[in-house]
Design a protein around this motif. Structure first.
Motif, PDB file in Angstrom:
ATOM      1  N   TYR A   1       0.810  -1.213   0.000  1.00  0.00           N
ATOM      2  CA  TYR A   1       0.000   0.000   0.000  1.00  0.00           C
ATOM      3  C   TYR A   1       0.849   1.272   0.000  1.00  0.00           C
ATOM      4  O   TYR A   1       0.319   2.363  -0.221  1.00  0.00           O
ATOM      5  CB  TYR A   1      -0.962  -0.018   1.183  1.00  0.00           C
ATOM      6  CG  TYR A   1      -2.097  -0.991   0.986  1.00  0.00           C
ATOM      7  CD1 TYR A   1      -3.036  -0.797  -0.028  1.00  0.00           C
ATOM      8  CD2 TYR A   1      -2.222  -2.128   1.796  1.00  0.00           C
ATOM      9  CE1 TYR A   1      -4.069  -1.704  -0.217  1.00  0.00           C
ATOM     10  CE2 TYR A   1      -3.253  -3.041   1.615  1.00  0.00           C
ATOM     11  CZ  TYR A   1      -4.174  -2.821   0.596  1.00  0.00           C
ATOM     12  OH  TYR A   1      -5.201  -3.724   0.393  1.00  0.00           O
ATOM     13  N   SER A   2       2.140   1.130   0.206  1.00  0.00           N
ATOM     14  CA  SER A   2       3.038   2.278   0.041  1.00  0.00           C
ATOM     15  C   SER A   2       3.319   2.538  -1.434  1.00  0.00           C
ATOM     16  O   SER A   2       3.779   3.623  -1.804  1.00  0.00           O
ATOM     17  CB  SER A   2       4.367   2.032   0.768  1.00  0.00           C
ATOM     18  OG  SER A   2       4.176   2.009   2.171  1.00  0.00           O
TER      19      SER A   2
ATOM     20  N   PHE B   1       1.006   1.042  -4.102  1.00  0.00           N
ATOM     21  CA  PHE B   1      -0.232   0.993  -4.884  1.00  0.00           C
ATOM     22  C   PHE B   1      -1.422   1.233  -3.963  1.00  0.00           C
ATOM     23  O   PHE B   1      -1.445   0.747  -2.837  1.00  0.00           O
ATOM     24  CB  PHE B   1      -0.378  -0.359  -5.581  1.00  0.00           C
ATOM     25  CG  PHE B   1       0.749  -0.673  -6.532  1.00  0.00           C
ATOM     26  CD1 PHE B   1       0.814  -0.093  -7.782  1.00  0.00           C
ATOM     27  CD2 PHE B   1       1.766  -1.548  -6.157  1.00  0.00           C
ATOM     28  CE1 PHE B   1       1.855  -0.364  -8.656  1.00  0.00           C
ATOM     29  CE2 PHE B   1       2.810  -1.832  -7.015  1.00  0.00           C
ATOM     30  CZ  PHE B   1       2.862  -1.231  -8.276  1.00  0.00           C
ATOM     31  N   GLN B   2      -2.410   1.964  -4.458  1.00  0.00           N
ATOM     32  CA  GLN B   2      -3.583   2.263  -3.645  1.00  0.00           C
ATOM     33  C   GLN B   2      -4.465   1.043  -3.450  1.00  0.00           C
ATOM     34  O   GLN B   2      -5.146   0.922  -2.429  1.00  0.00           O
ATOM     35  CB  GLN B   2      -4.388   3.386  -4.303  1.00  0.00           C
ATOM     36  CG  GLN B   2      -3.656   4.710  -4.359  1.00  0.00           C
ATOM     37  CD  GLN B   2      -4.489   5.804  -5.016  1.00  0.00           C
ATOM     38  OE1 GLN B   2      -5.647   5.586  -5.375  1.00  0.00           O
ATOM     39  NE2 GLN B   2      -3.903   6.970  -5.175  1.00  0.00           N
ATOM     40  N   SER B   3      -4.451   0.141  -4.432  1.00  0.00           N
ATOM     41  CA  SER B   3      -5.329  -1.023  -4.394  1.00  0.00           C
ATOM     42  C   SER B   3      -4.830  -2.067  -5.386  1.00  0.00           C
ATOM     43  O   SER B   3      -3.898  -1.815  -6.156  1.00  0.00           O
ATOM     44  CB  SER B   3      -6.761  -0.615  -4.770  1.00  0.00           C
ATOM     45  OG  SER B   3      -6.779  -0.135  -6.123  1.00  0.00           O
TER      46      SER B   3
ATOM     47  N   ASP C   1      -5.187  -0.705  -8.816  1.00  0.00           N
ATOM     48  CA  ASP C   1      -4.097   0.205  -9.151  1.00  0.00           C
ATOM     49  C   ASP C   1      -2.878  -0.588  -9.633  1.00  0.00           C
ATOM     50  O   ASP C   1      -2.204  -0.204 -10.601  1.00  0.00           O
ATOM     51  CB  ASP C   1      -3.735   1.043  -7.926  1.00  0.00           C
ATOM     52  CG  ASP C   1      -2.773   2.178  -8.250  1.00  0.00           C
ATOM     53  OD1 ASP C   1      -2.805   2.693  -9.381  1.00  0.00           O
ATOM     54  OD2 ASP C   1      -1.993   2.549  -7.363  1.00  0.00           O
TER      55      ASP C   1
END
Length: 200
Positions: free
Chosen positions: A55-56, A58-60, A63
């Motif tokens: 999550y650092s 990619f947002q999801s 993503d």
């Protein structure tokens, strides 16, 4: 190089290494287990990182998948553009080169499964489809420009609009690679070559 610049460069390289590992792991797990069967936790674990590291970067998961698409498209542009700089090719020689290119870009089992999963997710998820469709149209536009440049360099007249040809090339390749067993992939390549000869 100053200490601050050196540290910044080191961080950037480290982050890119992490992103590359996550992209590779995500591509593999989505192809192997399906879109819904590839969790963020499993992708991060396979890449050798924590979910926090995921999550650092990619947002999801969506993503991450969009980044996978961008990378695949960039690789496709880089390889097909090489045809433009070759000596002028006859229609038959160009068809052969283009068929080899299509096979390299879309022909592996993992890529066929990966893009099938992404395509199905786009059909099922309207929000995902908005970005998916935009990326695909951008890809088609760039491929159209490349195809027109290659045809111009070889002094060939295309028998159909370049945009339709570029979309048809990719659609035919992915479809054939899913339909054909490993033993019959040479047959798929011959069909690709015949298709290219017919449109050039």
């Amino acid at each position: 190089m100053s200490t601050t610049t050196a540290q910044s460069t080191k961080r950037a390289k480290s982050q890119q290494k992490t992103r590359d590992a996550l992209v590779k792991a995500g591509s593999s797990l989505i192809a192997q287990n399906g879109y819904s069967g590839a969790s963020v936790r499993d992708i991060a674990s396979l890449a050798g990182y924590t979910q926090g590291a995921f999550y650092s970067n990619f947002q999801s998961k969506d993503d991450l998948v969009f980044e996978i698409m961008r990378i695949q498209f960039r690789n496709a542009y880089a390889s097909i553009s090489l045809l433009e700089h070759k000596q002028p090719l006859s229609p038959g020689a160009l068809a052969q080169e283009a068929a080899h290119w299509l096979q390299d870009v879309c022909g592996s089992d993992e890529k066929a499964l990966l893009f099938t999963e992404i395509n199905m997710h786009a059909i099922r998820d309207e929000k995902f489809a908005l970005t998916y469709d935009r990326l695909f149209e951008e890809h088609a536009l760039k491929m159209t420009v490349e195809l027109e440049a290659i045809a111009h360099a070889s002094q060939l007249t295309l028998c159909a609009p370049a945009e339709q040809i570029s979309k048809g090339m990719l659609a035919l390749t992915r479809g054939l690679m899913l339909m054909m067993s490993r033993e019959k992939k040479p047959v798929a390549f011959d069909i690709l070559r015949l298709f290219m000869e017919a449109i050039l």
